[in-house]
Design a protein around this motif. Structure first.
Motif, PDB file in Angstrom:
ATOM      1  N   ARG A  72       0.853  -1.192   0.000  1.00  0.00           N
ATOM      2  CA  ARG A  72       0.000   0.000   0.000  1.00  0.00           C
ATOM      3  C   ARG A  72       0.883   1.234   0.000  1.00  0.00           C
ATOM      4  O   ARG A  72       1.846   1.330   0.770  1.00  0.00           O
ATOM      5  N   LEU A  73       0.566   2.151  -0.904  1.00  0.00           N
ATOM      6  CA  LEU A  73       1.241   3.442  -0.998  1.00  0.00           C
ATOM      7  C   LEU A  73       0.308   4.503  -0.434  1.00  0.00           C
ATOM      8  O   LEU A  73      -0.901   4.433  -0.648  1.00  0.00           O
ATOM      9  N   SER A  74       0.880   5.483   0.245  1.00  0.00           N
ATOM     10  CA  SER A  74       0.060   6.575   0.752  1.00  0.00           C
ATOM     11  C   SER A  74       0.934   7.760   1.117  1.00  0.00           C
ATOM     12  O   SER A  74       1.892   7.626   1.883  1.00  0.00           O
ATOM     13  N   VAL A  88       6.489   8.664  -3.283  1.00  0.00           N
ATOM     14  CA  VAL A  88       5.268   8.207  -2.630  1.00  0.00           C
ATOM     15  C   VAL A  88       5.718   7.134  -1.646  1.00  0.00           C
ATOM     16  O   VAL A  88       6.536   6.265  -1.979  1.00  0.00           O
ATOM     17  N   GLN A  89       5.181   7.201  -0.436  1.00  0.00           N
ATOM     18  CA  GLN A  89       5.608   6.309   0.631  1.00  0.00           C
ATOM     19  C   GLN A  89       4.984   4.917   0.531  1.00  0.00           C
ATOM     20  O   GLN A  89       3.815   4.787   0.179  1.00  0.00           O
ATOM     21  N   VAL A  90       5.773   3.903   0.861  1.00  0.00           N
ATOM     22  CA  VAL A  90       5.263   2.539   1.029  1.00  0.00           C
ATOM     23  C   VAL A  90       4.872   2.432   2.500  1.00  0.00           C
ATOM     24  O   VAL A  90       5.726   2.443   3.381  1.00  0.00           O
ATOM     25  N   HIS A 122      10.328   2.908  -1.433  1.00  0.00           N
ATOM     26  CA  HIS A 122       9.560   4.077  -1.869  1.00  0.00           C
ATOM     27  C   HIS A 122       9.337   3.995  -3.374  1.00  0.00           C
ATOM     28  O   HIS A 122       9.947   3.168  -4.058  1.00  0.00           O
ATOM     29  N   VAL A 123       8.475   4.881  -3.885  1.00  0.00           N
ATOM     30  CA  VAL A 123       8.231   5.010  -5.322  1.00  0.00           C
ATOM     31  C   VAL A 123       8.589   6.447  -5.714  1.00  0.00           C
ATOM     32  O   VAL A 123       7.897   7.395  -5.338  1.00  0.00           O
ATOM     33  N   THR A 124       9.676   6.610  -6.451  1.00  0.00           N
ATOM     34  CA  THR A 124      10.129   7.941  -6.854  1.00  0.00           C
ATOM     35  C   THR A 124       9.133   8.569  -7.820  1.00  0.00           C
ATOM     36  O   THR A 124       8.702   7.938  -8.784  1.00  0.00           O
TER      37      THR A 124
END
Length: 192
Positions: A72-74, A88-90, A122-124
């Protein structure tokens, strides 16, 4: 014989991956379309191309030992001022990603390596662009959320053109994602 630059990552599935890639491009990140949206497990690593079969065999073993887990990303975060990155944070699956990347880089394996920075899944969404655009990425994606069952990872190679291309996918040993209370697959951007 020569060298190739490889990476190992968990792909962010559709429609989330394309959406975040388009947003990254929209913030002015020129590398956006050459990098599939992902969570890194092994950063860009130069290897002799003759080592690829051993690396693939190692990754098969790593994947076979794992079970799917929820991702889940948030919200957003940043590595600034240390590194010019907004991400975007994991928020779910981070512990599993941390364990998994250690297995990929295990000292007894073919891609053992030290990291430049401590591992932080993380998602850059912005990298190396001007501060105003970085701030915009941080603010505009602050309410972004996405969730999916992570069932594997992939090996990528960076081409001479700078584009990352998938060489092979590795599916976890069990195809069943354990039930998660309150887990809903979704992806959304705030409407402003």
């Amino acid at each position: 014989m020569g060298t190739v630059t490889i990476g190992v990552s968990i792909a962010v599935p559709e429609p989330h991956g394309s959406l975040l890639q388009e947003r990254r491009a929209g913030f002015g990140d020129a590398a956006a379309h050459g990098i599939p949206t992902h969570v890194t497990l092994l950063p860009p690593t130069e290897v002799d191309d003759s080592e690829l079969p051993a690396i693939e065999a190692h990754l098969v073993q790593v994947a076979a030992a794992l079970r799917p887990f929820p991702m889940r990303l948030s919200g957003t975060g940043t590595f600034r001022p240390l590194s010019p990155v907004v991400f975007v944070q994991v928020v779910e699956g981070a512990a599993a990603c941390t364990w998994l990347q250690k297995q990929v880089r295990d000292a007894s394996g073919p891609v053992a390596r030290e990291l430049q920075f401590p591992y932080h899944p993380h998602v850059t969404v912005a990298h190396g662009i001007d501060d105003e655009a970085m701030d915009r990425a941080f603010e505009e994606l602050a309410d972004y959320t996405a969730a999916w069952p992570c069932t594997g990872f992939a090996l990528y190679e960076q081409g001479a053109d700078g584009v990352w291309r998938k060489l092979r996918e590795f599916t976890f040993g069990s195809a069943v994602v354990p039930p998660q209370p309150g887990h809903v697959e979704r992806g959304s951007l705030p409407t402003r």
